[in-house]
Design a protein around this motif. Structure first.
Motif, mmCIF file in Angstrom:
data_model
loop_
_atom_site.group_PDB
_atom_site.id
_atom_site.type_symbol
_atom_site.label_atom_id
_atom_site.label_comp_id
_atom_site.label_asym_id
_atom_site.label_seq_id
_atom_site.Cartn_x
_atom_site.Cartn_y
_atom_site.Cartn_z
ATOM 1 N N VAL A 166 -40.705 -40.530 86.670
ATOM 2 C CA VAL A 166 -39.280 -40.877 86.568
ATOM 3 C C VAL A 166 -38.989 -41.167 85.100
ATOM 4 O O VAL A 166 -39.760 -41.853 84.426
ATOM 5 N N PRO A 176 -37.849 -43.083 82.165
ATOM 6 C CA PRO A 176 -37.508 -44.502 81.986
ATOM 7 C C PRO A 176 -36.114 -44.702 81.362
ATOM 8 O O PRO A 176 -35.514 -45.764 81.518
ATOM 9 N N PRO A 212 -33.380 -43.323 85.306
ATOM 10 C CA PRO A 212 -34.213 -43.276 86.518
ATOM 11 C C PRO A 212 -33.774 -42.230 87.547
ATOM 12 O O PRO A 212 -34.499 -41.940 88.490
ATOM 13 N N ASP A 221 -39.046 -36.897 84.482
ATOM 14 C CA ASP A 221 -39.486 -37.025 83.091
ATOM 15 C C ASP A 221 -40.292 -35.779 82.673
ATOM 16 O O ASP A 221 -41.529 -35.800 82.620
#
Ligand code: HEM
Length: 235
Positions: free
Chosen positions: A146, A148, A151, A155
């Motif tokens: 995910v 940061p 969210p 990623d």
């Protein structure tokens, strides 16, 4: 009009003539060559940082309300299939013609077309591995990856960093990239030839241009896994 011409509309006559297939290889080659430059430019954002890279990945996936990435995938796949099928068919045809009349120059031409076909097949294996690695994401899940900073999204930046922490994966990428660029340099040279742009006067310049382009693409792509593995970029 003979029977074969009547049963074969003009679009299929492009395929039945070897000049038509050569043109298809050259035109699809241009699309694939430009795709590489675009893909490299996007991937180099990995060095700018997580936000820039993930913004770019999000843009790709949300283009035209999500349809853009699928249109690009279908066009790219069709281009690749035509490129590979036409190349294999031309190689077979040349081989059959050469069997009748062999001499030194012919054996040399046979060698370079063999190199082209084998480097092409390795690139194909690389593409399948690469799609499983970063597009299907067989070893990454949405929970552990995910972003940061946001969210709601995946990623992709960390996926690339983690993907290149394995030396064997990096080695495979470097080998594939090297074959790809050798294929590219030969391919761009023959593309100019097929399009009638190569003459005694322009040959030197076009050969340098093809080689320079292939080296630039190689350096750009190889810099990413090497920087991540050796210089621990992103970690
Ligand atoms: C260091 C080198 C490379 C890196 C870091 C890289 C990275 C990526 C990433 C992150 C994706 C997934 C994009 C997404 O769906 O968000 C992707 C997809 C893809 N890459 Fe690469 N790539 C590299 C080299 C290459 C090369 C050399 C080729 C071509 C021979 C290639 C062809 C593709 C294709 C066809 C896709 C699928 C696009 C899609 O449908 O999602 N990549 N790459």
């Amino acid at each position: 009009m003979n029977d074969s011409t009547r049963s074969c509309p003009s679009i299929c006559r492009i395929w039945t003539s070897s000049i038509g297939r050569k043109m298809l290889v050259a035109l699809t080659g241009i699309v694939l060559t430009l795709f590489l430059a675009g893909h490299l430019a996007g991937n180099l954002l990995v060095f700018v940082g997580r936000e820039a890279f993930n913004d770019y990945a999000e843009f790709l996936h949300h283009m035209l309300h999500g349809a853009g990435v699928w249109i690009a995938r279908i066009l790219l796949l069709a281009t690749l299939v035509i490129h590979v099928a036409a190349t294999i068919s031309l190689t077979r045809e040349n081989r059959a013609a050469r069997n009748a009349y062999e001499h030194k120059a012919v054996i040399q031409a046979k060698k370079s077309s063999l190199i082209m076909i084998w480097s092409g097949l390795t690139i194909l294996a690389f593409i399948i591995f690469h799609l499983l690695h970063f597009t299907v994401r067989v070893s990454y899940n949405d929970v552990d990856f995910v972003d940061p900073l946001d969210p709601e999204r995946f990623d992709a930046w960390r996926m690339v960093i983690v993907g290149f922490t394995n030396p064997l994966v990096v080695l495979f990428y470097i080998i594939a990239m090297s074959l790809l660029c050798s294929h590219l340099s030969h391919g761009v040279q023959s593309m100019f030839q097929t399009l009638g742009l190569r003459s005694k006067k322009t040959a030197g310049l076009l050969d340098k241009l093809s080689l320079g382009y292939a080296w630039l693409i190689w350096l750009g792509f190889v810099s990413i896994p090497v920087a991540i593995l050796i210089f621990k970029f992103g970690r």
